[in-house]
Scaffold this active site. Sequence first.
Site, PDB file in Angstrom:
ATOM      1  N   GLU A 129       0.288  -0.774   0.168  1.00 30.59           N
ATOM      2  CA  GLU A 129      -0.456   0.310  -0.247  1.00 30.59           C
ATOM      3  C   GLU A 129       0.613   0.911  -0.002  1.00 30.59           C
ATOM      4  OE1 GLU A 129      -4.190   1.896   2.259  1.00 30.59           O
ATOM      5  OE2 GLU A 129      -2.812  -0.016   2.708  1.00 30.59           O
ATOM      6  N   ASP A 242      12.958   6.309 -12.216  1.00 29.41           N
ATOM      7  CA  ASP A 242      13.458   5.816 -10.758  1.00 29.41           C
ATOM      8  C   ASP A 242      13.373   3.732 -10.941  1.00 29.41           C
ATOM      9  OD1 ASP A 242      12.026   5.780  -8.099  1.00 29.41           O
ATOM     10  OD2 ASP A 242       9.757   4.860  -8.338  1.00 29.41           O
TER      11      ASP A 242
END
Length: 451
Positions: A129, A242
């Site tokens: 999450e 990233d």
Amino acid sequence: MNKMKNFKRRLSLSVPRPETIEESLTEFTEQFNQLHTQRNEDGRDEPGQLSPGVQYQQRQNQRRFSMEDLNKRLSLPMDIRLPQEFLQKLQLENPGLPKPLTRMSRRASLSDIGFGKLETYVKLDKLGEGTYATVFKGRSKLTENLVALKEIRLEHEEGAPCTAIREVSLLKDLKHANIVTLHDLIHTDRSLTLVFEYLDSDLKQYLDHCGNLMNMHNVKIFMFQLLRGLAYCHRRKILHRDLKPQNLLINERGELKLADFGLARAKSVPTKTYSNEVVTLWYRPPDVLLGSTEYSTPIDMWGVGCILYEMATGKPLFPGSTVKEELHLIFRLLGTPTEESWPGVTSISEFRAYNFPRYLPQPLLSHAPRLDTEGINLLTSLLLYESKSRMSAEAALSHPYFQSLGERVHQLDDTASIFSLKEIQLQKDPGYRGLAFQHPGRGKSRRQSIF
């Protein structure tokens, strides 16, 4: 709701009122029938004029071709299980080839099959999450395959996060064996769910399970796959921005795939200005650390070098906790940059403000002794201060370091796995702790998507 419509429009996912499935099926079957009539009027042989054996073989060939043609026209996964009533409506036994379906017909058909609907997928386990999204392990009722469900919460004030818009808009056009596949997109008033292919692990977990001691042959195979996927992105002017082990997913076959394109950008020109708050600190190049917002594909190549070192040694190369500490670790290993090693560095105000000691460069071989001479050469070519001097992903694929993989790895189609070659297989890692990445039987590739 208006915000969601705007979001869909930006991704070219919105259309005028779609035809109903009955309308699209009628259009599809009419095309079949028109061609069938035209064939007979042209004086070609009708089925009744052929022997029973020839008729049967002809029907079988037409039926197989029609099913394959349908899969191609709707871009369906090869293992899709179409509802029987859907197949009957299409009247696949009709001969001939219809013209391509319209976009509205295709989307209506996909919706009828079950794509774009939450009830098509069953949530199994929660995988993680974040600020905007929750990721679940799930299962598709259409294929019975495992999927990853990235559920993005939509704030009514803000609409869809820009990272979600970027990820969808880029991934729907990327079709490569070393890039995670986006299978489906589901939107409701409260959430936007991205349905990805499911992979068992990531490179960080792989390193943990092999005790941070990888077989150097496996390092080479993973590195080649990383460069394959990245070169494909860079050819399309897309920067990942990233790269880190956690964003490199690995399945039980050993296939490595780039994931998490939330920070990725499509660049138009090399000098376009972007935010410098990208790339996890440990894999961030020094030019970005010092505030540069003008960069191109070399931003990803520094991270590739850091990942190569981490696979070869089992530890991160520059594990800094702050920007200053990160720069200090880089300069202490590679030497404090000068005008010779990095033209223009002394004119960067941030560099002058830090007032770093003058470190001399250290030999990389002493820090990564398991890398051979060619591996050290590749690593050195990636960890250069001047961004434009760093080796590109395309050039790195042809580096002598990968010579032992053979020539055929350079001849693969974009969607073909490196493991489709019998000579490419992972070897047992010395620090193996029980997570199996065995080479399964070679079946048909399932890298297909509805986009």
